[in-house]
Design a protein around this motif. Structure first.
Motif, short mmCIF file in Angstrom:
data_model
loop_
_atom_site.label_atom_id
_atom_site.label_comp_id
_atom_site.label_asym_id
_atom_site.label_seq_id
_atom_site.Cartn_x
_atom_site.Cartn_y
_atom_site.Cartn_z
N THR A 335 0.95 -1.09 0.00
CA THR A 335 -0.07 0.21 0.02
C THR A 335 0.73 1.22 -0.23
N LYS A 336 2.16 1.04 0.30
CA LYS A 336 3.14 2.26 -0.03
C LYS A 336 2.99 2.78 -1.35
N SER A 337 2.59 2.05 -2.51
CA SER A 337 2.55 2.57 -3.84
C SER A 337 1.26 3.65 -3.70
N MET A 338 0.73 3.61 -2.62
CA MET A 338 -0.40 4.78 -2.67
C MET A 338 -0.25 6.15 -1.80
N HIS A 339 0.26 5.47 -0.33
CA HIS A 339 0.42 6.36 0.70
C HIS A 339 1.88 6.64 0.92
N GLY A 340 2.54 6.19 0.24
CA GLY A 340 3.98 6.37 0.37
C GLY A 340 4.67 5.73 1.34
N HIS A 341 5.94 6.06 2.08
CA HIS A 341 6.43 5.39 3.04
C HIS A 341 6.51 6.23 4.34
N LEU A 342 5.75 5.70 5.22
CA LEU A 342 5.32 6.62 6.28
C LEU A 342 6.49 6.49 7.66
N LEU A 343 7.47 5.58 7.25
CA LEU A 343 8.64 5.59 8.00
C LEU A 343 8.11 4.82 9.45
N GLY A 344 8.40 5.93 10.58
CA GLY A 344 8.09 5.32 11.79
C GLY A 344 6.46 4.91 12.11
N ALA A 345 5.55 5.47 10.94
CA ALA A 345 4.23 5.05 11.26
C ALA A 345 3.67 4.19 10.24
N ALA A 346 4.62 3.57 9.34
CA ALA A 346 4.17 2.79 8.37
C ALA A 346 3.54 1.15 8.75
N GLY A 347 4.25 0.89 9.80
CA GLY A 347 3.62 -0.35 10.07
C GLY A 347 2.27 -0.65 10.79
N SER A 348 1.81 0.59 11.65
CA SER A 348 0.62 0.50 12.15
C SER A 348 -0.49 0.94 10.97
#
Length: 415
Positions: A335-348
């Motif tokens: 889903t990073k293809s849509m919301h980008g890489h949220l770094l420390g928030a990515a996993g949640s």
């Protein structure tokens, strides 16, 4: 104490795809990209001039304006998302016992907005007039969880895990263990991040980690493709309310999923690159499956780490190694293809999407998969969301320093 089951009863999100969980989910199902030109600062001199920004966020919907001066945006996102998650769980008014409710919320970089801004004002005005008394509380990572605890009066365990892009997954996993082994009955857990600044973006540019597809921002985050050229930085927050299962059932709560497995390990290989053979990721997936008591064949979907970098091929190989012949039957998407890489928030954020996928019988897509890399040969749910009722899903998070975290979520009735 006997081990206890852990339910997910609330989800709160602020993302580049929407200012709440439902708008984010709708954007995911529509395959919409949240990537665009950077507006938070002048990025014209940088190689990467695009990011997935949160747009239209108004913190005063959640707390008075005076508090905004005391919080970096990453903390503001966390406090706002906590209200959403608690409301979703039916706990905003009818709060759980304070001493049995904890908060594990981390971030990767923390208050870099505040650091950069304060550095500039200090140089212009001197320390006495250029540094706010709230400078330190506004930027340190543990104040994301600390402010949530203060705003809601929760007095259970309070910690902030910091493990780069695995931060949010580790926060969820450790919160799961806190409930499982009786240290708390309810946990608010996840990650938050707001690092779209000149220094942060410039630093990742210097590391040659970011996509420079500036002319086509919505197509820049393209995991598993032959033409991928780096990740796209995102920002936002995802928080889950985790609750002891029998408690959730007794109060008639909606249960999105049960968190059934958690694996954590490290590559011990390199500061930014994963082990080329994928051994760390493979072992972490095995640990999560073992913790859940599941065979590889039980997993129906994986939300991959899938960053749109060279590491996508490593993760693909690790999935093939971990799941064997079943890998060909797995649905996998980033889903990073849509919301980008949220770094420390990515996993949640990605775990929240996994829970919604289980609950609603729809798997998120991987958009921009126009030219698949031959080394990335799994079923990545290309372009469009897919209706599919699966029983168990996995969320992968891998970070700088070789830190890995994998989570398994299961349907409440999956046994």
């Amino acid at each position: 104490m006997a081990e206890r089951k852990v339910a997910v009863t609330g989800i709160g999100m602020i993302t580049p795809l929407g200012l709440d969980t439902e708008s984010t989910w709708a954007s995911v199902l529509a395959g919409r990209s949240g990537v665009g030109p950077i507006t938070k600062f002048d990025a014209s001199e940088l190689p990467a001039q695009i990011a997935a920004e949160v747009e239209g966020f108004d913190p005063t919907k959640f707390f008075s304006k005076k508090y905004t001066r005391q919080m970096d945006p990453f903390i503001q996102y966390a406090v706002a998302a906590s209200y959403m998650a608690l409301e979703d769980a039916g706990m905003l008014e009818d709060k759980p016992p304070a001493e049995r409710t904890g908060v594990y919320v981390g971030a990767g970089l923390g208050g870099i907005n505040t650091i950069e801004t304060t550095h500039d004002t200090m140089r212009a005005k001197g320390w006495r007039h250029g540094i706010s008394p709230y400078f330190v509380p506004a930027l340190i990572i543990n104040l994301a969880g600390g402010q949530i605890s203060i705003f809601h009066g929760f007095k259970g365990p309070l910690m902030s895990h910091v493990s780069a892009c695995s931060t949010a997954a580790h926060s969820l996993g450790e919160a799961y263990l806190a409930i499982r082994y009786g240290r708390a009955d309810v946990m608010i857990a996840g990650g938050t991040e707001s690092t779209i600044t000149a220094l942060s973006v410039g630093g990742f540019c210097a590391a040659r980690a970011l996509s420079t597809r500036n002319d086509e921002p919505t197509k820049a985050s393209r995991p598993f493709t032959a033409s991928r050229d780096g990740f796209v930085m995102g920002e936002g927050c995802g928080l889950l309310v985790l609750e002891e299962y029998e408690r959730a059932k007794a109060r008639g709560a909606k249960i999105y999923a049960v968190l059934t497995g958690y694996g954590a390990n490290s590559d011990a290989h390199h500061v930014t690159a994963p082990s080329p053979d994928g051994s760390g990721a493979r072992a972490c997936m095995h640990l999560a499956l073992q913790d859940a008591g599941l065979a590889p064949e039980a997993i129906g979907y994986i939300n991959a780490h899938g960053t749109s970098t060279a590491a996508d091929a490593v993760e693909t190989g690790a999935i093939r190694s971990a799941f064997g012949k079943h890998a060909d039957a797995l649905a996998v998407s980033s889903t990073k293809s849509m919301h980008g890489h949220l770094l420390g928030a990515a996993g949640s954020v990605e775990s929240g999407l996994c829970c919604l996928a289980l609950d609603r019988g729809v798997l998120p897509p991987t958009i921009n998969l126009d030219d698949p890399d031959p080394a990335c040969d799994l079923d990545y749910v290309p372009h469009e969301a897919r209706k599919a009722q699966v029983e168990h899903v996995m969320s992968n998070s891998f970070g700088f320093g070789g830190t890995n975290a994998c989570l398994v979520f299961s349907r409440p009735d999956a046994g």
